[in-house]
Each structure stands twice: as structure tokens, then as C-alpha cells.
Design an enzyme around this catalytic site. Structure first.
Site, mmCIF file in Angstrom:
data_model
loop_
_atom_site.group_PDB
_atom_site.id
_atom_site.type_symbol
_atom_site.label_atom_id
_atom_site.label_comp_id
_atom_site.label_asym_id
_atom_site.label_seq_id
_atom_site.Cartn_x
_atom_site.Cartn_y
_atom_site.Cartn_z
ATOM 1 N N HIS A 171 -5.101 -3.604 -2.407
ATOM 2 C CA HIS A 171 -5.186 -2.400 -3.381
ATOM 3 C C HIS A 171 -4.901 -2.899 -5.154
ATOM 4 O O HIS A 171 -4.796 -1.817 -5.726
ATOM 5 C CB HIS A 171 -3.800 -1.685 -3.344
ATOM 6 C CG HIS A 171 -4.093 -0.784 -1.602
ATOM 7 N ND1 HIS A 171 -4.346 0.751 -1.435
ATOM 8 C CD2 HIS A 171 -3.558 -0.989 -0.619
ATOM 9 C CE1 HIS A 171 -4.440 1.007 -0.693
ATOM 10 N NE2 HIS A 171 -3.177 0.237 -0.031
ATOM 11 N N SER A 225 0.971 -1.412 -0.225
ATOM 12 C CA SER A 225 -0.366 0.026 0.021
ATOM 13 C C SER A 225 0.705 1.648 0.409
ATOM 14 O O SER A 225 0.212 2.406 -0.531
ATOM 15 C CB SER A 225 -0.658 -0.379 1.433
ATOM 16 O OG SER A 225 -0.004 0.076 2.374
ATOM 17 N N LYS A 262 -12.016 0.438 -1.373
ATOM 18 C CA LYS A 262 -10.508 1.915 -2.280
ATOM 19 C C LYS A 262 -11.702 1.530 -3.830
ATOM 20 O O LYS A 262 -12.210 2.390 -4.268
ATOM 21 C CB LYS A 262 -9.547 0.886 -1.882
ATOM 22 C CG LYS A 262 -9.190 1.382 -0.753
ATOM 23 C CD LYS A 262 -8.504 0.113 -0.123
ATOM 24 C CE LYS A 262 -7.759 0.101 1.139
ATOM 25 N NZ LYS A 262 -6.921 -0.249 1.736
HETATM 26 C C1 LIG Z 1 -6.816 -0.281 3.275
HETATM 27 C C2 LIG Z 1 -6.379 -1.896 3.847
HETATM 28 C C3 LIG Z 1 -6.826 -2.581 4.767
HETATM 29 C C4 LIG Z 1 -8.262 -2.335 5.499
HETATM 30 O O1 LIG Z 1 -9.225 -2.171 5.190
HETATM 31 P P1 LIG Z 1 -10.901 -1.566 5.591
HETATM 32 O O2 LIG Z 1 -11.533 -1.638 4.815
HETATM 33 O O3 LIG Z 1 -10.281 0.140 5.014
HETATM 34 O O4 LIG Z 1 -10.633 -1.367 6.841
HETATM 35 C C5 LIG Z 1 -6.159 -3.399 5.107
HETATM 36 N N1 LIG Z 1 -5.222 -3.439 4.065
HETATM 37 C C6 LIG Z 1 -4.703 -3.293 3.589
HETATM 38 C C7 LIG Z 1 -3.642 -3.554 2.054
HETATM 39 C C8 LIG Z 1 -4.953 -1.609 2.877
HETATM 40 O O5 LIG Z 1 -4.543 -1.130 2.214
#
Ligand SMILES: *Cc1c(COP(=O)(O)O)cnc(C)c1O
Length: 382
Positions: free
Chosen positions: A203, A175, A235
Site C-alpha cells: 500500500h 492495510s 494496487k
Molecule cells: C494486497 C496485499 C498483499 C497481497 O497482494 P496480492 O497481489 O493481492 O496477492 C500482500 N500484502 C499486503 C500488505 C497487501 O495489502
């Protein structure tokens, strides 16, 4: 206690690690309104530009008409509706896995699956760059935790492990780096050393692979190679929530054992209807993914003289080193009406503070040009 809190916060300030929240008052889009001023933003995870899509809004409204607002209970009591059931089915088809299970957030999905599968006699292997939620999941599971920063180390750690069960966990796309994990090697090592593989594709989903089905699609890995797949819905999907995809047995096990699934209120069904719409659009409008890929290539061509990382994903960090430099560049951009977040330790390793630029389908080439022109002016001796 006040004194203790004051000294804690003082230390954060001294270390240039103090965080503030930027409040805006617009829909999530490349242009954010802050204190009545328009800012060009390169700091969201709304890669496909769906967070502000009108069709999702209508689906949400229709969902609210049909189901009301709150789900009213956890999934195992009375919170599980036809909407949840349908989305789980559609996500299973999309990810080409037997079943999926919805969780309220990605954070909770990670906690739930790792703690359900591992205990104190097991071992878990995490990439050093893995998301914080995976580290917390590993800690909470009480399994022995090992961190690796390259494949040789992973192999060494796997080879000497005598644990009952071994689980390798990696982000699909890291990320803060935008790099794609070396899944072929991880899968190969897992086979040799009899370990399980989990990919957190927060992602990658919607963006990576021929049809955007994520890093597992890029490498053509099914449930045999990657038995545990985590995806988020906040996302690329532009909404909120998360899911685990895998075999029937895995999902049935999670329903019985994953505490962050069992002991929490189900997501609002109207939200779920909105995610269903989002999924349909992602499948139907493949141009969103193609256009984003085009923009990523354009950005990298134009920014070739800047300290870019090896990334072919919408996450395009610019490494600046110390926290002060990263903050200064971010502030200078802000003065010019551009929002790019400075990412500092402990989110990234010491000495690798960076600007984390993220691109979205909704950005125009002109907007990318504006960013690059500003970066060229601000970043010292690039
Ligand atoms: C954003 C993210 C999460 C958490 O997801 P949420 O739904 O925002 O809690 C977990 N792992 C990665 C790699 C992320 O980028």
C-alpha cells in the site's frame, strides 16, 4: 460433511462475520454499476486510478498481439519472456535495488521469500497488524513466530532470541489502519540485534514518499537497511502481480529456492506489458500522486469531527467498534448509493470493526463531500 459446513456457516452468520461478494459490471473506478444502479465507491486499492486507464488497455492488446495470451509455462521452463525480463529490470531501477523478481501475486511473493530464507531453527518477528499473507508465510516457513504490537515488545523478543537467523517483517503501510510502520526504529533494532528486515509495501508503493517510491523512500532506506522489499502490481499499479526487490544474491537465491516462484505458471506477457506501461505512467505523471495527497488532506479536514485514525495515506478508516455497527453504517451508506466496505474480525482485531475508506486520484472533491455528508448523518453521536 454438509452438516459440518452448515454449522460452520451458521456460526459465521451469528457472529456477524458472514461475507458476501458484491458483483459489479463496470470498469474499476469511483463509480461502480451494480444491478444497473450507479454507486460511488470508496473501496478499491486503485489509488492512482490506473486500473481503467486506456493506455494500459492498449499495452495489454499490443502485448497479446506480440506474445499471445497464456505464458504457457513457469519461469524456469518456457514462461519467461523478454517482457518479464524488461519489467524486472525497470522495477529494479524504480526501486533502486540491484534486481527484482516477479511473482504471480503478493500473497505468493510473501510465501516464497519467507519460506526460501527461513527454516525451523530461525525466528520471524511480525507486527500484529501485518497482512494475512505474511502470517501464512511465517507459518509455512516453520520458523518460530513472534508477534509484536509495539517497538518495546519487538526489542524484548529480539533480545532474548537465540535463533540462527532473525527476520523482522512489517507492512510499509498497514492495510487496515493506513498507518506507516516505524521503519527507523525497526531498522535500528535490526542492526543492534543482527536481524534482517523485510517490508511489504503493497500500500506504500506508488503513493508514499517524495516521488511515490514507497515507505522506503520516505525514510531513505536502501538495500542495506531493508534488504527485502515486496511490492504489488494490483494496487497503485492498477494491474496484477507482485515482485521482490533486493540484491543480486537475494534474487538469485529466490530463483533457486522460492517454491511459489518455481512451481507456478508465469504471468501472461500481455499483462506484463500493461504493468510496464503503468510503471512508465507512474513515473511520468507525478501529478497523480500529488492530487491524491491533496484529496487525502481535504478528506481529513472535512471529516475532522469523525473518529478518524492517524493516517496520512489513502487508507482512511473510521473505527466503529463492533461488527454490527460497522455493518449497519456500511448498509446505510449503500442505501444512499455509496460503497464503503465494513472490515470485521478476524481481518482486524476484535472490537475494532471499521469502515475502510480508500481514496483514489480519480475521486473528486464533490464525491468526497457526498461521502462525508452521508457519514455525518449516519454515524451515531460523532
Ligand atoms: C494486497 C496485499 C498483499 C497481497 O497482494 P496480492 O497481489 O493481492 O496477492 C500482500 N500484502 C499486503 C500488505 C497487501 O495489502
Amino acid at each position: 460433511m454438509q452438516q459440518f459446513l452448515n454449522s460452520l456457516l451458521q456460526q459465521r452468520k451469528q457472529d456477524n462475520l458472514y461475507r458476501i461478494r458484491q458483483t459489479h459490471s463496470s470498469i474499476q473506478s469511483p463509480i461502480l454499476s451494480i444491478n444497473g444502479q450507479a454507486y460511488l465507491s470508496f473501496s478499491s486499492n486503485d489509488y492512482l486510478g490506473l486500473a481503467s486507464d486506456n493506455r494500459l488497455k492498449i499495452a495489454w492488446q499490443d502485448g497479446a498481439e506480440k506474445y499471445g495470451i497464456g505464458s504457457g509455462a513457469s519461469h524456469l521452463i518456457t514462461g519467461h519472456t523478454l517482457a518479464h525480463q524488461a519489467l524486472e529490470h525497470e522495477l529494479a531501477l524504480y526501486t533502486k535495488r540491484e534486481r527484482t523478481l516477479l511473482f504471480s501475486t503478493g500473497y505468493m511473493a510473501n510465501l516464497g521469500v519467507v519460506t526460501a530464507l527461513l527454516g525451523r531453527h530461525d525466528s520471524v518477528f511480525l507486527d500484529r497488524l501485518n497482512h494475512a499473507s505474511l502470517v501464512d508465510a511465517a507459518k509455512l516457513s516453520l520458523a518460530k513466530m513472534y508477534r509484536y504490537s509495539d517497538m518495546q515488545t519487538l526489542e524484548y523478543l529480539l533480545a532474548k532470541s537465540t535463533s540462527n537467523h532473525k527476520l523482522i517483517i512489517t507492512d510499509g503501510v498497514f492495510s487496515m489502519d493506513g498507518k506507516i510502520a516505524n521503519l527507523p526504529k525497526i531498522v535500528e533494532l535490526a542492526k543492534v540485534y543482527n536481524a534482517w528486515v523485510m517490508v511489504d509495501d503493497a500500500h506504500g508503493l506508488g503513493v508514499i514518499g517524495e516521488t511515490g517510491r514507497g515507505t522506503v523512500e520516505l525514510y531513505n532506506f536502501g538495500v542495506t537497511e531493508v534488504p527485502i522489499l515486496m511490492g504489488t502490481l494490483g494496487k497503485s499499479f492498477g494491474v496484477f502481480g507482485a515482485f521482490i526487490a533486493g540484491s543480486k544474491l537475494l534474487i538469485e537465491t529466490l530463483i533457486q529456492l522460492a517454491r511459489s516462484y518455481i512451481y507456478t505458471t508465469a504471468l501472461p506477457p500481455a499483462l506484463i506489458e500493461s504493468v510496464r506501461k503503468s510503471l512508465a505512467i507512474i513515473i511520468e505523471e507525478s501529478w497523480r500522486q500529488k492530487q491524491l495527497q491533496g484529496l487525502i488532506s481535504y478528506f481529513r479536514e472535512q471529516a475532522v469531527s469523525l473518529p478518524l485514525m492517524e493516517s496520512c495515506t489513502p487508507i482512511q478508516p473510521i473505527i466503529l467498534g463492533d461488527s454490527i455497527t460497522a455493518l449497519t453504517v456500511s448498509k446505510e451508506l449503500y442505501k444512499r448509493g455509496i460503497m464503503v466496505t465494513a472490515i470485521r474480525p478476524p481481518t482486524v482485531p476484535k472490537g475494532t470493526a471499521r469502515l475502510r475508506i480508500t481514496l483514489s486520484t480519480l475521486h473528486t472533491k464533490e464525491q468526497v463531500d457526498r461521502l462525508i455528508t452521508a457519514l455525518m448523518e449516519i454515524i451515531p453521536n460523532h
